[in-house]
Design an enzyme around this catalytic site. Structure first.
Site, PDB file in Angstrom:
ATOM      1  N   ASN A  63      53.716  60.005  26.433  1.00 13.89           N
ATOM      2  CA  ASN A  63      55.107  59.855  26.793  1.00 13.89           C
ATOM      3  C   ASN A  63      55.726  58.561  25.899  1.00 13.89           C
ATOM      4  O   ASN A  63      55.316  57.324  26.221  1.00 13.89           O
ATOM      5  CB  ASN A  63      55.226  59.372  28.282  1.00 13.89           C
ATOM      6  CG  ASN A  63      56.752  59.276  28.598  1.00 13.89           C
ATOM      7  OD1 ASN A  63      57.705  59.304  27.808  1.00 13.89           O
ATOM      8  ND2 ASN A  63      56.859  58.554  29.678  1.00 13.89           N
ATOM      9  N   LYS A  65      58.357  57.423  25.503  1.00 15.87           N
ATOM     10  CA  LYS A  65      59.767  56.939  25.925  1.00 15.87           C
ATOM     11  C   LYS A  65      60.642  56.688  24.940  1.00 15.87           C
ATOM     12  O   LYS A  65      60.918  57.335  23.971  1.00 15.87           O
ATOM     13  CB  LYS A  65      59.399  55.629  26.623  1.00 15.87           C
ATOM     14  CG  LYS A  65      58.146  55.864  27.603  1.00 15.87           C
ATOM     15  CD  LYS A  65      57.787  54.780  28.812  1.00 15.87           C
ATOM     16  CE  LYS A  65      56.800  55.286  29.662  1.00 15.87           C
ATOM     17  NZ  LYS A  65      56.496  54.086  30.568  1.00 15.87           N
ATOM     18  N   HIS A 147      60.126  61.069  36.331  1.00 12.54           N
ATOM     19  CA  HIS A 147      59.381  59.645  35.998  1.00 12.54           C
ATOM     20  C   HIS A 147      59.988  58.470  36.678  1.00 12.54           C
ATOM     21  O   HIS A 147      61.149  58.446  36.910  1.00 12.54           O
ATOM     22  CB  HIS A 147      59.665  59.667  34.370  1.00 12.54           C
ATOM     23  CG  HIS A 147      58.574  58.340  33.811  1.00 12.54           C
ATOM     24  ND1 HIS A 147      59.063  57.278  34.083  1.00 12.54           N
ATOM     25  CD2 HIS A 147      57.423  58.540  33.332  1.00 12.54           C
ATOM     26  CE1 HIS A 147      58.166  56.263  33.545  1.00 12.54           C
ATOM     27  NE2 HIS A 147      56.971  57.381  32.911  1.00 12.54           N
ATOM     28  N   GLU A 149      60.686  55.678  35.628  1.00 14.09           N
ATOM     29  CA  GLU A 149      61.964  55.009  35.101  1.00 14.09           C
ATOM     30  C   GLU A 149      63.322  55.766  35.357  1.00 14.09           C
ATOM     31  O   GLU A 149      64.251  54.931  35.272  1.00 14.09           O
ATOM     32  CB  GLU A 149      61.744  54.862  33.688  1.00 14.09           C
ATOM     33  CG  GLU A 149      60.681  53.522  33.310  1.00 14.09           C
ATOM     34  CD  GLU A 149      59.588  53.957  32.371  1.00 14.09           C
ATOM     35  OE1 GLU A 149      59.847  54.588  31.492  1.00 14.09           O
ATOM     36  OE2 GLU A 149      58.602  53.471  32.268  1.00 14.09           O
ATOM     37  N   GLU A 217      51.660  58.521  38.955  1.00 12.63           N
ATOM     38  CA  GLU A 217      51.566  57.218  38.226  1.00 12.63           C
ATOM     39  C   GLU A 217      52.584  56.096  39.210  1.00 12.63           C
ATOM     40  O   GLU A 217      53.470  55.935  39.582  1.00 12.63           O
ATOM     41  CB  GLU A 217      52.777  57.482  37.216  1.00 12.63           C
ATOM     42  CG  GLU A 217      52.476  58.471  36.263  1.00 12.63           C
ATOM     43  CD  GLU A 217      53.323  58.374  34.916  1.00 12.63           C
ATOM     44  OE1 GLU A 217      52.652  58.092  34.141  1.00 12.63           O
ATOM     45  OE2 GLU A 217      54.336  58.419  34.764  1.00 12.63           O
ATOM     46  N   GLY A 223      53.395  50.468  32.596  1.00 10.27           N
ATOM     47  CA  GLY A 223      53.722  49.418  31.581  1.00 10.27           C
ATOM     48  C   GLY A 223      53.257  47.947  31.776  1.00 10.27           C
ATOM     49  O   GLY A 223      53.748  46.954  31.331  1.00 10.27           O
ATOM     50  N   SER A 263      49.353  52.388  32.713  1.00 11.11           N
ATOM     51  CA  SER A 263      48.366  51.594  31.699  1.00 11.11           C
ATOM     52  C   SER A 263      47.038  52.185  31.348  1.00 11.11           C
ATOM     53  O   SER A 263      46.000  51.569  31.335  1.00 11.11           O
ATOM     54  CB  SER A 263      48.282  50.291  32.502  1.00 11.11           C
ATOM     55  OG  SER A 263      49.431  49.407  32.597  1.00 11.11           O
TER      56      SER A 263
END
Ligand code: PGA
Length: 307
Positions: A63, A65, A147, A149, A217, A223, A263
């Protein structure tokens, strides 16, 4: 990262007989969850070779991003094109929209391309959106939906995400369906509740599970460099598979890939890959480096535990 090692007798067959998780102390869940885990993890020690509870092929997604420029992406594509990738892995990368076409026309056919979002229905007067039809038009095979985010930064809710998933699947796009808890939800012992609720929102609307990969996730691991331990990830993957078994079907539970994200990098992937219910990865930061991403793809070899 620590793993709990148990001596593993030699067997031949399909399933590892002594997943380390069963003997690992569960540090992260309250007693009622632990008892659920004990119930759902009462797999009989039987045949073993490959440490894989599901029947699907290992799956690794990158991904990207909102990262990259024409130059950096050209370099990344060239690194991926020359990487040696194990054959028994589905590999997908997800560039930003503006580079999707460029990537799908220059990337080896060995790797499929995914979008990072799609609109809930047919295109039209929806400024700033991208339709599933347009994605298919440029050769995109997948879309990442749900996701964290998009859930927590952009504010998408379960219902909206469900609509996108149903539309994409109905139109023949594969969906990487993301679920995962916030740190405070984990600390409050709500990890399973949150994951199951997000899963249910997908389950309630999707036409079939044939083209879905679930990405677990944990938000606190995305991240942050703070990866879930193999045991923490395995606990949730096992619970997700169990949920699918009880709420969808045994067949779907077995064949749906449940991949881990948060991560993942070239150093921690192989310990994670050894976990029985981890069927691959969704990788953010480390997917921006071709050789490291290839290492993660090739961690499938850790799955092939000689029994
Ligand atoms: P990360 O991102 O690997 O950078 O933690 C994972 C993801 O968001 O999919």
């Amino acid at each position: 990262m620590e793993t709990v090692a148990t001596p593993c007798p030699r067997f031949s067959g399909l399933r590892r007989s002594c997943p380390t998780f069963h003997n690992a102390p569960s540090q992260s869940f309250p007693p009622h969850i632990n008892s659920l885990l004990r119930l759902s993890s009462s797999r009989k020690p039987s045949r073993a070779v490959v440490a894989m509870a599901g029947s699907g092929k290992f799956f690794v997604g990158g991904n990207w991003k909102c990262n990259g420029t024409k130059d950096s992406i050209t370099k990344l594509v060239s690194d991926l094109n020359s990487a040696k990738l194990e054959s028994d892995v589905d590999v997908v990368v997800s560039p930003p929209f503006v580079y999707l076409d460029m990537v799908s026309s220059s990337l080896t056919d060995r790797i499929e391309v995914s979008a990072q979002n799609s609109w809930i229905g047919k295109g039209g007067a929806f400024t700033g959106e991208i339709s599933v039809e347009q994605l298919k038009d440029i050769g995109c095979k997948w879309v990442i939906l749900g996701h964290s985010e998009r859930r927590h930064v952009i504010g998408e809710d379960d219902q909206f995400i469900g609509k996108k998933a149903a539309y994409a699947l109905n139109e023949g796009l594969g969906v990487i369906a993301c679920i995962g808890e916030l740190l405070e939800e984990r600390e409050a012992g709500k990890t399973f509740d949150v994951c199951f609720q997000q899963l249910k929102a997908f389950a309630d609307v999707v036409p079939s599970w044939d083209n879905i990969v679930i990405a677990y996730e944990p938000v606190w691991a995305i991240g942050t460099g703070k990866v879930a331990t193999p045991q923490q990830a395995q606990e949730v993957h096992l619970a997700v598979r169990d949920w699918l078994k009880k709420n969808v079907s045994e067949e779907v539970a077995s064949k749906t890939r449940i991949i881990y994200g948060g991560s993942v990098n070239g150093s921690n992937c192989s310990e994670l890959a050894k976990q029985e219910d981890i069927d691959g990865f969704l990788v953010g930061g480390a997917s921006l480096k071709g050789p490291e991403f290839a290492t993660i793809v090739n961690s499938v070899t850790s799955k092939k535990v000689a029994a």
